[in-house]
Design an enzyme around this catalytic site. Structure first.
Site, PDB file in Angstrom:
ATOM      1  N   ASP A   1       0.840  -1.202   0.000  1.00  0.00           N
ATOM      2  CA  ASP A   1       0.000   0.000   0.000  1.00  0.00           C
ATOM      3  C   ASP A   1       0.882   1.261   0.000  1.00  0.00           C
ATOM      4  O   ASP A   1       1.812   1.372   0.800  1.00  0.00           O
ATOM      5  CB  ASP A   1      -0.888  -0.029   1.253  1.00  0.00           C
ATOM      6  CG  ASP A   1      -1.997   1.017   1.201  1.00  0.00           C
ATOM      7  OD1 ASP A   1      -2.444   1.358   0.094  1.00  0.00           O
ATOM      8  OD2 ASP A   1      -2.417   1.468   2.283  1.00  0.00           O
TER       9      ASP A   1
ATOM     10  N   HIS B   1      -7.977  10.047   4.513  1.00  0.00           N
ATOM     11  CA  HIS B   1      -7.369   8.998   5.340  1.00  0.00           C
ATOM     12  C   HIS B   1      -7.621   9.324   6.801  1.00  0.00           C
ATOM     13  O   HIS B   1      -7.528  10.477   7.217  1.00  0.00           O
ATOM     14  CB  HIS B   1      -5.863   8.936   5.092  1.00  0.00           C
ATOM     15  CG  HIS B   1      -5.507   8.347   3.749  1.00  0.00           C
ATOM     16  ND1 HIS B   1      -5.689   7.027   3.451  1.00  0.00           N
ATOM     17  CD2 HIS B   1      -4.988   8.906   2.639  1.00  0.00           C
ATOM     18  CE1 HIS B   1      -5.291   6.786   2.213  1.00  0.00           C
ATOM     19  NE2 HIS B   1      -4.858   7.919   1.693  1.00  0.00           N
ATOM     20  N   GLY B   2      -7.940   8.313   7.590  1.00  0.00           N
ATOM     21  CA  GLY B   2      -8.194   8.522   9.018  1.00  0.00           C
ATOM     22  C   GLY B   2      -9.666   8.800   9.264  1.00  0.00           C
ATOM     23  O   GLY B   2     -10.463   8.860   8.318  1.00  0.00           O
TER      24      GLY B   2
ATOM     25  N   GLY C   1      -9.101   5.770   2.016  1.00  0.00           N
ATOM     26  CA  GLY C   1      -9.783   6.506   3.089  1.00  0.00           C
ATOM     27  C   GLY C   1     -11.181   5.975   3.346  1.00  0.00           C
ATOM     28  O   GLY C   1     -12.120   6.739   3.567  1.00  0.00           O
TER      29      GLY C   1
ATOM     30  N   SER D   1     -12.355   4.292   5.944  1.00  0.00           N
ATOM     31  CA  SER D   1     -12.843   4.290   7.335  1.00  0.00           C
ATOM     32  C   SER D   1     -13.843   5.394   7.609  1.00  0.00           C
ATOM     33  O   SER D   1     -13.590   6.564   7.306  1.00  0.00           O
ATOM     34  CB  SER D   1     -11.666   4.474   8.303  1.00  0.00           C
ATOM     35  OG  SER D   1     -10.851   3.337   8.302  1.00  0.00           O
TER      36      SER D   1
ATOM     37  N   ASN E   1     -10.166   0.614   0.534  1.00  0.00           N
ATOM     38  CA  ASN E   1      -9.118   0.486   1.540  1.00  0.00           C
ATOM     39  C   ASN E   1      -9.631   0.869   2.927  1.00  0.00           C
ATOM     40  O   ASN E   1     -10.228   1.939   3.101  1.00  0.00           O
ATOM     41  CB  ASN E   1      -7.948   1.420   1.209  1.00  0.00           C
ATOM     42  CG  ASN E   1      -7.140   0.944   0.023  1.00  0.00           C
ATOM     43  OD1 ASN E   1      -7.531   0.008  -0.670  1.00  0.00           O
ATOM     44  ND2 ASN E   1      -6.016   1.594  -0.215  1.00  0.00           N
TER      45      ASN E   1
ATOM     46  N   THR F   1      -7.796   2.693   9.328  1.00  0.00           N
ATOM     47  CA  THR F   1      -7.997   3.294  10.652  1.00  0.00           C
ATOM     48  C   THR F   1      -9.051   2.566  11.489  1.00  0.00           C
ATOM     49  O   THR F   1      -8.803   2.235  12.653  1.00  0.00           O
ATOM     50  CB  THR F   1      -8.405   4.774  10.489  1.00  0.00           C
ATOM     51  OG1 THR F   1      -7.411   5.418   9.705  1.00  0.00           O
ATOM     52  CG2 THR F   1      -8.520   5.465  11.832  1.00  0.00           C
TER      53      THR F   1
HETATM   54  P1  13P Z   1      -8.408   4.798   6.267  1.00  0.00           P
HETATM   55  O1  13P Z   1      -7.349   4.766   7.317  1.00  0.00           O
HETATM   56  O2  13P Z   1      -9.149   6.089   6.253  1.00  0.00           O
HETATM   57  O3  13P Z   1      -9.312   3.631   6.325  1.00  0.00           O
HETATM   58  O4  13P Z   1      -7.662   4.748   4.847  1.00  0.00           O
HETATM   59  C1  13P Z   1      -6.989   3.582   4.516  1.00  0.00           C
HETATM   60  C2  13P Z   1      -6.294   3.692   3.228  1.00  0.00           C
HETATM   61  O5  13P Z   1      -6.744   4.345   2.304  1.00  0.00           O
HETATM   62  C3  13P Z   1      -5.042   2.941   3.095  1.00  0.00           C
HETATM   63  O6  13P Z   1      -4.443   3.138   1.868  1.00  0.00           O
END
Ligand code: 13P
Length: 275
Positions: free
Chosen positions: A82, A172-173, A202, A204, A223, A226
């Site tokens: 990743d 992300h996060g 992102g 999550s 993906n 988090t």
């Molecule tokens: P999150 O942490 O927001 O789930 O994003 C994960 C991601 O995109 C890893 O590449």
């Protein structure tokens, strides 16, 4: 079944308006939860290692374990790098047995992103692996660069990637405020690239109705890092509190944590698959 590449699972998922969950893991227990969920749900899954893990032996050590687990799983499993940021990470990840790599040049000028992503894709294809690239930028905060249709098409044609990560409003996060997801842009990109599996970073905390709409409109890989890590950590804290000052049964301490990770992964695998 097998350790496979993105090409064995994503084109079909896109065609059937399903998405495959891609979980970031950094240890055996979280990975075991993912594999168990894949077995329970009888659905393919992607397990990914963040690029920083390849700065030490950690990446290769865990890669060997994940590949062994994937090989023994009854479902198709991709073990993927990743956010690859350097050519040596891609090389090391593929040497360690990963079947898929991402090169993330989304903050670079267009031509540099193309050159490095194409290099990665060619390298991956030469050794039978798959490659994901990113155009537009999914940020940690609110500085997203939403992908344009023109850039998405041009980048895809210039790089020959197998899956294309686009930026349509996720971050992300965990979100600090409700996200504004651009489903319309996702649809336009999907219409312009009708056979290309699109990737959502992102994942999550993204509202389920947005996720559903994005899957309907071309997203085939989502993906999740988090919120899955959060489950792992909360579960670990609960188990530590339960132990108190008592005996520490190190061989079984992690079992309930694996169970929680498996339930979390199962729920998302089902939802993304349209069940
Ligand atoms: P999150 O942490 O927001 O789930 O994003 C994960 C991601 O995109 C890893 O590449």
């Amino acid at each position: 079944m097998a350790l496979v590449t993105l090409n064995e699972i994503l084109p079909q998922a896109r065609k059937e308006k399903r998405a495959v969950a891609a979980f970031n893991v950094a240890n055996y227990e979280a990975a075991l939860g993912v594999i168990r969920a894949s077995e329970t749900e009888k659905l393919p899954v992607i397990i990914q290692l963040f690029q920083r893990m390849f700065r030490s032996e950690k990446g290769a050590d865990l890669a060997a374990t994940l590949c062994r687990m994937a090989t023994r799983c009854s479902q198709p499993v991709v073990v993927h790098l990743d956010h690859g940021a350097e050519a040596w990470q891609v090389r090391d990840a593929l040497s360690a047995g990963l079947t898929s790599v991402m090169f993330d040049g989304s903050v670079l000028p267009y031509d540099e992103n193309v050159a490095l992503t194409k290099y990665t894709a060619d390298y991956a294809h030469r050794v039978g692996a798959s490659c994901e690239g990113e155009i537009g930028h999914v940020a940690m905060g609110d500085e997203n660069a939403i992908t344009t249709v023109e850039d998405a098409v041009r980048f895809y044609n210039d790089t020959n990637v197998d899956a294309l990560a686009i930026s349509v409003g996720t971050v992300h996060g965990f979100y600090k405020a409700a996200p504004c997801i651009n489903v319309q842009r996702c649809r336009e990109i999907a219409d312009a690239l009708p056979n290309t599996p699109l990737v959502l970073h992102g994942g999550s905390g993204t509202p389920p109705e947005d996720i559903r709409a994005l899957i309907e409109n071309g997203i085939a890989k989502i993906n999740i890092a988090t919120e899955f890590m959060d489950t792992f950590l909360k579960s670990t804290r609960r188990e530590i509190e339960k132990l108190g000052d008592g005996f520490k049964p190190i061989d079984i301490f992690n079992d309930p944590i694996v169970d929680d990770c498996a339930s979390h992964a199962s729920k998302l695998l089902r939802f993304f698959s349209g069940r």
